[in-house]
Write a protein that holds these residues in place. Structure first.
Motif, mmCIF file in Angstrom:
data_model
loop_
_atom_site.group_PDB
_atom_site.id
_atom_site.type_symbol
_atom_site.label_atom_id
_atom_site.label_comp_id
_atom_site.label_asym_id
_atom_site.label_seq_id
_atom_site.Cartn_x
_atom_site.Cartn_y
_atom_site.Cartn_z
ATOM 1 N N SER A 10 0.826 -1.206 0.000
ATOM 2 C CA SER A 10 0.000 0.000 0.000
ATOM 3 C C SER A 10 0.858 1.253 0.000
ATOM 4 C CB SER A 10 -0.903 0.029 1.242
ATOM 5 O OG SER A 10 -1.783 -1.067 1.262
ATOM 6 N N LEU A 11 0.311 2.296 -0.562
ATOM 7 C CA LEU A 11 0.889 3.627 -0.504
ATOM 8 C C LEU A 11 -0.236 4.633 -0.390
ATOM 9 C CD1 LEU A 11 3.648 3.706 -3.303
ATOM 10 C CD2 LEU A 11 4.041 3.838 -0.837
ATOM 11 N N ARG A 12 0.044 5.758 0.231
ATOM 12 C CA ARG A 12 -0.907 6.860 0.224
ATOM 13 C C ARG A 12 -0.241 8.074 -0.397
ATOM 14 N NH1 ARG A 12 -4.132 10.189 4.948
ATOM 15 N NH2 ARG A 12 -2.049 11.080 5.299
ATOM 16 N N LEU A 13 -0.785 8.527 -1.489
ATOM 17 C CA LEU A 13 -0.296 9.719 -2.140
ATOM 18 C C LEU A 13 -1.030 10.928 -1.590
ATOM 19 C CD1 LEU A 13 -0.156 8.528 -5.864
ATOM 20 C CD2 LEU A 13 1.537 8.243 -4.057
ATOM 21 N N PHE A 48 -8.259 1.376 -4.669
ATOM 22 C CA PHE A 48 -7.846 2.759 -4.443
ATOM 23 C C PHE A 48 -9.007 3.554 -3.877
ATOM 24 C CE2 PHE A 48 -4.357 3.106 -7.972
ATOM 25 C CZ PHE A 48 -3.767 1.957 -7.496
ATOM 26 N N THR A 49 -8.680 4.523 -3.028
ATOM 27 C CA THR A 49 -9.689 5.406 -2.469
ATOM 28 C C THR A 49 -9.201 6.841 -2.528
ATOM 29 O OG1 THR A 49 -10.419 3.673 -0.933
ATOM 30 C CG2 THR A 49 -11.111 5.931 -0.462
ATOM 31 N N MET A 57 -3.809 3.757 -1.908
ATOM 32 C CA MET A 57 -3.676 2.668 -2.869
ATOM 33 C C MET A 57 -3.329 1.388 -2.125
ATOM 34 S SD MET A 57 -1.641 4.631 -5.939
ATOM 35 C CE MET A 57 -0.124 4.757 -5.020
ATOM 36 N N ASN A 58 -4.225 0.434 -2.175
ATOM 37 C CA ASN A 58 -4.027 -0.870 -1.537
ATOM 38 C C ASN A 58 -3.978 -1.965 -2.598
ATOM 39 O OD1 ASN A 58 -4.246 0.413 0.994
ATOM 40 N ND2 ASN A 58 -6.464 0.112 1.018
ATOM 41 N N GLY A 59 -3.429 -3.088 -2.235
ATOM 42 C CA GLY A 59 -3.378 -4.199 -3.174
ATOM 43 C C GLY A 59 -2.655 -3.847 -4.461
ATOM 44 N N LYS A 74 -0.366 -3.570 -7.671
ATOM 45 C CA LYS A 74 0.075 -4.542 -8.660
ATOM 46 C C LYS A 74 1.179 -3.934 -9.516
ATOM 47 C CE LYS A 74 -4.722 -6.156 -9.043
ATOM 48 N NZ LYS A 74 -5.857 -6.397 -9.980
ATOM 49 N N PRO A 75 1.996 -4.755 -10.133
ATOM 50 C CA PRO A 75 3.051 -4.199 -11.012
ATOM 51 C C PRO A 75 2.483 -3.276 -12.094
ATOM 52 C CG PRO A 75 3.497 -6.504 -10.555
ATOM 53 C CD PRO A 75 2.146 -6.213 -9.963
ATOM 54 N N GLU A 76 1.307 -3.564 -12.579
ATOM 55 C CA GLU A 76 0.712 -2.712 -13.612
ATOM 56 C C GLU A 76 0.254 -1.354 -13.097
ATOM 57 O OE1 GLU A 76 -0.112 -5.884 -12.852
ATOM 58 O OE2 GLU A 76 -2.284 -6.206 -13.026
ATOM 59 N N ASP A 77 0.326 -1.139 -11.791
ATOM 60 C CA ASP A 77 0.040 0.181 -11.231
ATOM 61 C C ASP A 77 1.271 1.094 -11.289
ATOM 62 O OD1 ASP A 77 -1.858 -1.489 -8.694
ATOM 63 O OD2 ASP A 77 -2.650 -0.390 -10.433
ATOM 64 N N THR A 78 2.396 0.548 -11.688
ATOM 65 C CA THR A 78 3.617 1.341 -11.795
ATOM 66 C C THR A 78 3.436 2.472 -12.795
ATOM 67 O OG1 THR A 78 5.043 -0.511 -11.187
ATOM 68 C CG2 THR A 78 6.042 1.274 -12.466
#
Length: 122
Positions: A16-19, A67-68, A82-84, A86-90
């Protein structure tokens, strides 16, 4: 309005990350806010948007449930949790502000941030 993103970085798949998107100016609370991403060699794409008071949110299909988007009008900051991942979220992630919630969905925005990089890799 000036927008500055932060919170990007390297994360493992499933993480997870939070932007954050910090805004200057006194009119933040009147703008709809959006998040977008652009992978290397690809076009910028819509990720999520929220109206001026947080009552309406919209998401791109691939991030729904993971994502929320949220905002704090007192802090003049928008967020993308951003939770869960995936590599395609790069991608490079950008926030944007516009007077029209609908325009954000069309990648039209009055103001853009400079972006923050998110890399999802093991």
């Amino acid at each position: 309005v000036q927008l500055v993103e932060s919170g990007g970085g390297l994360v493992q798949p499933g993480g997870s990350l939070r932007l954050s998107c910090a805004a200057s100016g006194r009119t933040f609370g009147t703008y709809a806010m959006g998040w977008y991403r652009q992978a290397p060699g690809k076009e910028r794409k819509f990720v999520a948007a929220m109206d001026w008071n947080g009552s309406i949110a919209d998401y791109e299909d691939s991030v729904k449930g993971r994502f929320t988007i949220s905002r704090d009008n007192v802090k003049k900051t928008a967020y993308l949790q951003m939770n869960g991942l995936k590599p395609e979220d790069t991608a490079d992630y950008y926030c944007a502000a516009d007077g029209s919630f609908q325009d954000l969905g069309r990648l039209r925005a009055d103001y853009w941030g400079q972006g923050t990089q998110v890399t999802v890799s093991s």
